[in-house]
Every structure is written in C-alpha cells, then in structure tokens.
Write a protein that holds these residues in place. Structure first.
Motif, short mmCIF file in Angstrom:
data_model
loop_
_atom_site.label_atom_id
_atom_site.label_comp_id
_atom_site.label_asym_id
_atom_site.label_seq_id
_atom_site.Cartn_x
_atom_site.Cartn_y
_atom_site.Cartn_z
N GLU A 70 12.14 37.97 2.39
CA GLU A 70 12.75 39.72 2.71
C GLU A 70 12.65 40.65 4.17
OE1 GLU A 70 13.01 42.28 -0.80
OE2 GLU A 70 13.16 40.06 -2.07
N ARG A 71 12.29 41.82 3.76
CA ARG A 71 12.18 42.39 4.91
C ARG A 71 10.79 42.72 5.52
NH1 ARG A 71 16.66 45.18 7.26
NH2 ARG A 71 15.36 46.60 8.58
N LEU A 72 10.11 42.71 5.85
CA LEU A 72 8.93 42.62 5.98
C LEU A 72 8.32 44.07 6.41
CD1 LEU A 72 7.21 39.12 7.99
CD2 LEU A 72 7.98 39.90 5.36
N ALA A 100 13.61 42.85 20.64
CA ALA A 100 14.18 43.80 21.13
C ALA A 100 14.56 44.68 18.84
CB ALA A 100 15.57 43.25 21.06
N GLY A 101 15.54 44.48 18.47
CA GLY A 101 16.02 44.69 17.52
C GLY A 101 15.07 46.19 16.51
N SER A 102 15.30 46.30 14.65
CA SER A 102 14.52 46.88 14.81
C SER A 102 13.06 46.99 14.78
CB SER A 102 15.01 46.93 12.88
OG SER A 102 14.50 45.55 12.78
N TYR A 103 12.24 46.10 15.31
CA TYR A 103 11.40 45.91 15.36
C TYR A 103 10.99 46.83 17.16
CZ TYR A 103 6.25 44.15 17.05
OH TYR A 103 5.42 43.92 17.86
N ARG A 104 11.59 46.43 17.53
CA ARG A 104 11.31 47.47 19.46
C ARG A 104 11.34 48.84 18.98
NH1 ARG A 104 14.75 48.27 24.18
NH2 ARG A 104 12.84 48.98 25.99
N ARG A 105 12.32 49.03 17.49
CA ARG A 105 13.02 50.54 17.94
C ARG A 105 11.94 51.08 15.86
NH1 ARG A 105 17.42 48.57 15.59
NH2 ARG A 105 17.76 49.82 14.01
N GLY A 106 10.73 50.53 15.72
CA GLY A 106 9.54 51.04 14.92
C GLY A 106 10.23 51.17 13.47
N GLU A 131 10.44 50.84 9.31
CA GLU A 131 9.21 50.75 8.78
C GLU A 131 9.37 49.16 7.90
OE1 GLU A 131 9.64 53.50 5.68
OE2 GLU A 131 9.74 55.38 6.75
N THR A 132 10.64 48.81 7.75
CA THR A 132 10.29 47.54 7.60
C THR A 132 11.72 46.67 8.92
OG1 THR A 132 12.08 47.42 6.10
CG2 THR A 132 10.10 47.92 5.20
N VAL A 133 11.30 45.13 8.68
CA VAL A 133 12.19 45.26 9.97
C VAL A 133 12.64 43.47 8.79
CG1 VAL A 133 11.91 43.43 11.69
CG2 VAL A 133 10.18 45.47 11.80
N GLY A 134 13.94 43.49 9.22
CA GLY A 134 14.83 42.64 8.41
C GLY A 134 14.72 41.00 9.28
N ASP A 135 14.32 40.99 10.64
CA ASP A 135 14.24 39.91 11.07
C ASP A 135 14.24 40.18 12.73
OD1 ASP A 135 17.00 40.32 12.39
OD2 ASP A 135 18.23 38.69 12.27
N VAL A 136 13.60 39.64 12.86
CA VAL A 136 12.62 39.66 15.17
C VAL A 136 14.15 38.72 15.93
CG1 VAL A 136 11.00 38.52 16.53
CG2 VAL A 136 10.50 39.99 14.31
N ASP A 137 14.50 39.60 16.52
CA ASP A 137 15.22 39.22 17.79
C ASP A 137 13.93 39.66 19.17
OD1 ASP A 137 18.26 40.06 16.25
OD2 ASP A 137 16.62 41.55 16.30
N LEU A 138 14.40 38.26 19.61
CA LEU A 138 13.68 37.91 20.92
C LEU A 138 14.40 37.96 22.21
CD1 LEU A 138 10.22 35.41 20.74
CD2 LEU A 138 10.47 38.09 21.05
N GLY A 146 19.69 47.97 19.67
CA GLY A 146 20.67 48.73 18.42
C GLY A 146 19.86 50.15 18.81
N SER A 147 20.30 50.75 17.99
CA SER A 147 20.96 50.38 16.42
C SER A 147 22.71 49.87 16.22
CB SER A 147 20.59 51.47 15.39
OG SER A 147 20.83 52.77 15.32
N LYS A 148 22.66 49.59 15.73
CA LYS A 148 24.43 48.72 15.29
C LYS A 148 24.80 50.81 15.37
CE LYS A 148 27.76 46.96 12.91
NZ LYS A 148 28.25 46.22 11.66
N HIS A 159 23.92 53.31 16.84
CA HIS A 159 23.89 54.01 18.21
C HIS A 159 24.55 52.45 19.30
CE1 HIS A 159 21.12 55.38 21.56
NE2 HIS A 159 21.19 54.43 22.03
N ASN A 160 24.67 51.73 19.49
CA ASN A 160 25.56 51.43 20.16
C ASN A 160 27.11 51.46 19.56
OD1 ASN A 160 22.76 50.28 21.39
ND2 ASN A 160 24.30 47.44 19.84
N VAL A 161 27.74 51.49 19.19
CA VAL A 161 29.10 52.08 18.97
C VAL A 161 29.16 53.18 19.43
CG1 VAL A 161 30.35 52.95 17.05
CG2 VAL A 161 29.09 50.82 16.37
#
Ligand code: DGT
Ligand code: CA
Ligand code: CA
Ligand code: ZN
Length: 573
Positions: A156-158, A186-192, A194-201, A261-263, A265-267
């Motif tokens: 799951e989310r880490l 990038a992704g939620s990891y870069r946004r810091g 609390e949990t990260v679903g997957d990493v986007d490099l 992202g986030s999604k 924010h992008n929208v």
C-alpha cells in the motif's frame, strides 16, 4: 500470455537457474531473451501465429527461447519452471533480489540454514546465524538487514520516510549511469505528503534505452510491471511501485511541473493557462495554434509564462496557493536552518538511549542553541517515568552541567508530563512551576469520549505550569488513527491561554497535521516543532517536521522555536 508475462517467466527462470548454479551462459541467454521479448513492438503470439515468420529470427531470441515461448502460449506454463519452483520456494527467489544478497548467497542461506522466507532471513540475521556461514560476515549481515528493509517496504502507501529510503537507494543506483543528465523524484514524494502511493522519477539521459535498462537493473527491483518507449514501472519490495520517465531536456521543467502535481493543482493551472490563451501539458506551454512551446525547460519558466510564482511543491494542493499568488501573499515557508532549538527529547533517565551530555553535544553538532530535556513523568511506568523527587534530581544535575555548556547551548529543565485519565496532571503544580518548559501529553485513556479527551487537553492548556501540548491528536501514520478530540477547541484554548502546540517531527507521527497547522496559524497559536528524540540520531527527524510545517503554510514567524529562547520563555526569566 502477453510479452511482459513471457519475459517475466524468462527472468524468473534465469534467477532460478542462478540459484541452482547453472552455466552463466545459459542464464545470460534467458536474461537477454527476457529483455528482447519485453522490448518487442509486436506480440509474440502474432509472430508465432504467422507461418511465414520465425520467432528465432528476432534478435536476442534463440531456438530454445522460441520453443519455450510456444509452450508457454499453448499451456500457460513450463515443466522446467514448475520443477525449479519446487526446489526453490518463492521466498528464496525473493532473497535473490534483496539488495546486497544475490543468487549465490541466497542459495547458500537456503542450503545451509534452511531459510525459506524473508522473515526467516531477518530472524537468522538478528540471531547472528548468518555471520557464521563461510563467505558471510557481520557486515554482510548488516547489509542484508538494510536490504530487507527496502525489499519488504510495506504494501500500500508508504510513510514518506520509507519512500525516502527507496528514493535514496534509487538515486544512488542511477548515479552510476553514464550519460545521466538530470534526475528528480516528482509526485507526492516531492510534495512531501505524509504517505506516498508510488514514486514518480524523471530522468534526462543521453541514451534513453540505457537509462531504462539501468533502472531495471536496480537491485531492489522485484519485477517490472510495464515498459514502454519512455516509461518503465518497476515493483520494489512487496508491492511498491516506482515509475521512471525519460524526458527531453527541453521538456524537463514541464514534465517536472506536471508529474509533481497534485492533480488538483494541475487542473487549476490548466484553467489559468486557458484564460491566457495558452495550453499546458507535460511537454510544455503552448500558444493555442502555435507548434513550438514557449516554456518547458525549467519549472520556473513554466510558471512564469502563466504569471504565477514557482510554488514550493509542498503547497501544490489547490488549497490556498492560488489565492495567495493572486493577492501577492505567498508566504516565505519555513526552512530547517531557521530552527534554533529543540524542546522535546528523552534521555537515559527514562526511555531515551543517550545521556543529557550526549544529547547536548549532539544538539550543538546540529547547530542548535537550546534544548529542553523532557523525560516522561511517573504515570508512564513502562518507561520508568520520573516522580517529583527524581525530576528535581535531574534538574539539579542540569544545574551542574550548565556551566560546561555556557555560551554554547542552553539546557532547559523540562518534563513530558502525562495528562491523567481524570484530566489532572501527573505531577503537582509546585514542582512543574520550577521547570522551564512543561510539555503535557496524553498517553493513556485514548479511547475516551470526544468530550473527555477535549476537556483533558484544554484543561492542560489552562494549567499555569504547562507550556505546550505534545502530539495533540496521538495518531501514528498507517498504524493508529487520531483519538477523538475537538481540535478546533484545542486550538482556541491554546490561543486563549497563550500556549503553544507541538508539531511532533517524528515521521511516524507528524502530529499536528497540515490542516491543523493552518488552523493554529489562523488563530495565532505558536507552533513548536520538536523531534521527541529518544537518541542522538533522533534529533535528525527535524527535517520531517519542517516539511510538514511547510505543507501547512507556516513561516518562521509562526514557529516559536525559530526564536531565541529568551524571546519565547513562557516564564519570562
Ligand atoms: P500518490 O502516488 O498517490 O501518492 O500521489 P501522486 O500525486 O504522486 O499521484 P500519481 O503518482 O498518480 O501522479 C503523479 C502526478 O502526475 C500527479 O501528482 C499529477 C500528475 N497527474 C496524474 N494524473 C493526472 C491527471 O489525470 N491529470 C493531471 N492534470 N495530472 C495528473
Ligand atoms: Ca506518485
Ligand atoms: Ca505514479
Ligand atoms: Zn516524548
């Protein structure tokens, strides 16, 4: 059976044959075959179905591989594979992929110690069985334990800090790629988050194929989920996914903006672009009917052509950032170098691992100007919590130590005093008033009603000796939900009594959360970011607290321990 599945079978065969100690040439043939199949732009099934063509004519796929592919397509399995799977349980195969292990060592562990699962492997390491084997040592044991942590990185989310470990291992691995020009998670990891679903490099490299190959050679990779022209997704550990995209240097900024992202924010950003007659996507910013992009190389220029500031990633959630930008009030978010003191830590007097002096020295090394020693109070019997007498003893000791640190570090007399189930403080007001910094926290009775919990915490904030309430909601990320407390009432009580609230920087806590922090800021309640360290290394979690504070939009002015102690001393002495 699609190409990816067939490729996985070949890879698995290669791993199993390696465990068996097969001829390296045969093993390499399977690996090359797997790679060839994975990169094929048409399906194996259609080639085999075409009588005018031969699969073995495809580079990298020999006669054996072609035959096995046919069997796989016809029957869905291979007898040889089934036999090998019997001989080597799935756990042993997983062991091969643990960073620092490999086939030879995994086979030896299986043969000599009968280790069949990752759990058994960890056990064997902890019982120091592994170092006894020939070719292994204490150091290997340690490497394996570290590798296991990555390999078993939860499903799951880490938690962010767990994703961070994987990201660091990956970045280090990717540094070995020749022709690597840029790499950025990038992704939620870069946004810091609390949990990260997957990493986007995101990667810029001279040779795209080489970059993708190298990424797939990451020792922590369990398998490849998908590989396309510019993107590879791998699985690390049980189920954690890492996507890597290779992008052009001219588009790197656009891709970074998009995939951070986030999604939401992008929208919003896309809407802003549209109003300006522009189009934005992961390749750049475009004038509607124009072909060439007007921005894309850097993230800053992407935002600039949209008339927007380059928002810090931590606030790109479409909450307040666009409003702030519009009114020109984007806050200067707090950074770690602004922190001057740490006001929550434990020592060997209770459940900490280091002495007061060791904590003090470690704090100086980290550039701090003051610390508060805040061990547990007696109610936390499990940790050997202090009663009034023991506490006064400790404070006397601090009096003795202080001169050694004169001019280098202020050591404050504190306590983490329990708020008892009945709402009273665990220690008397008299002794608490003698301290410099009194933390109040809830450890027991977390299942009480919302009213009870809220009353307990608000009552503590009203107590004349109390300076702050620690980890105000008690949650443990991915483990334990917050207890039922009216956080708005707590914030109001803190405001009313001129008290602080803690942002506990422990990456498993991060309590208060980002929304609570905004609430506190709105009510003018000072936040104190504390490590709650139980060892000298525990002081290093401050960076997690800073990240959370930034997500809550806090500036240095909102965080009390960015000030000198004299300016925030609740007793004013
Ligand atoms: P996660 O992985 O669940 O912790 O969260 P993220 O934010 O990393 O989400 P992820 O991995 O699905 O996608 C990475 C970024 O890619 C995401 O933050 C924004 C961008 N993105 C993904 N899907 C869409 C979409 O449908 N529209 C837009 N505008 N952006 C998207
Ligand atoms: Ca993600
Ligand atoms: Ca993703
Ligand atoms: Zn504590």
């Amino acid at each position: 059976m699609n190409n990816a599945k067939i490729a996985d079978v070949f890879d698995e065969l290669a791993d199993l044959l390696e465990l068996k100690g097969e001829n390296p040439f045969r093993i390499r043939a399977y690996r090359n075959g797997a790679k060839a199949v994975r990169e094929l732009d048409e399906s194996i099934a259609s080639i085999l179905a075409d009588s005018s063509r031969k699969l073995e004519d495809v580079p990298g796929i020999g006669k054996t591989m072609a035959e096995k592919s046919q069997v796989l397509l016809d029957t869905g399995s291979l007898p040889q594979l089934e036999d090998l799977r019997e001989a080597y349980p799935a756990g042993v195969l997983q062991m091969v992929r643990v960073p620092g292990l490999g086939a030879k060592k995994a086979a030896a562990l299986h043969r000599e110690l009968g280790v069949e699962t990752l759990d058994q492997l960890r056990d064997a390491c902890n019982r120091q069985q592994v170092r006894k084997l020939k070719g292994f040592g204490a150091k290997t044991e340690q490497t394996i334990l570290e590798g296991l942590e990555i390999a078993q990185a939860a499903n799951e989310r880490l938690r962010w800090v767990e994703a961070d470990r994987i990201v660091h291992a990956l970045l280090e691995h990717m540094q070995a790629l020749t022709g690597l020009e840029q790499i950025q998670p990038a992704g939620s990891y870069r946004r810091g988050r609390e949990t990260v679903g997957d990493v986007d490099l995101l990667v810029v490299a001279q040779d795209r194929t080489a970059a993708m190959d190298h990424f797939e050679a990451f020792p922590g990779r369990a398998d490849t989920i998908a590989r396309g022209d510019t993107k590879v997704s791998i699985r690390v550990g049980e189920s954690f996914q890492v996507d890597m995209r290779v992008v052009e240097a001219e588009q790197f900024g656009a891709a970074l903006q998009y995939f951070t992202g986030s999604k939401e924010h992008n929208v919003r950003l896309r809407g802003i672009a549209k109003k300006r007659g522009l189009k934005i996507n992961e390749y750049g910013v475009f004038k509607d009917d124009d072909e060439a992009s007007i921005a894309g190389k850097t993230e800053a220029e992407v935002y600039e052509v949209l008339g927007m500031p380059c928002f810090p990633p931590e606030i790109r959630e479409d909450r307040f950032e666009f409003g702030w930008a519009e009114s020109g009030t984007l806050p200067e978010l707090i950074s770690i170098d602004q922190i001057r003191g740490d006001l929550h830590m434990h020592t060997t007097a209770t459940d900490g691992q280091a002495t007061i002096r060791e904590m003090a020295d470690a704090a100086i090394e980290r550039g701090l100007g003051y610390i508060a020693i805040t061990d547990h109070s007696k109610r936390v019997a499990m940790a050997g919590g202090l009663d009034a007498e023991a506490l006064r003893e400790q404070w006397k000791m601090i009096d003795q130590i202080r001169p050694e640190y004169e001019g280098r570090l202020q050591i404050l007399k504190g306590i983490e005093c329990d708020i008892l189930e009945n709402g009273e403080m665990d220690l008397d007001e008299a002794v608490l008033m003698e301290g410099d910094w009194i933390i109040a926290s809830v450890h027991y009775g977390q299942k009480q009603s919302r009213q009870q919990l809220t009353d307990r915490i608000c009552g503590a904030l009203e107590h004349p000796a109390v300076s702050i309430v620690a980890h105000p909601t008690g949650r443990l990320i991915n483990r334990r939900a917050a207890y039922d407390v009216d956080i708005e009432a707590v914030v109001q009580a803190a405001a009313q009594h001129g008290k602080c609230l803690e942002l506990n920087a422990n990456p498993a806590r991060l309590d208060l959360n980002d929304l609570h922090l905004m609430l506190a800021k709105r009510h003018g309640v000072p936040i104190v970011i504390s490590t709650d360290a139980h060892s000298t290394e525990g002081l290093d979690v401050m960076r997690h607290g800073i990240q959370q504070a930034r997500r809550g939009g806090l500036t240095a002015a909102d965080v009390a321990n960015t000030r000198a102690w004299a300016e925030m001393d609740p007793r004013g002495r």
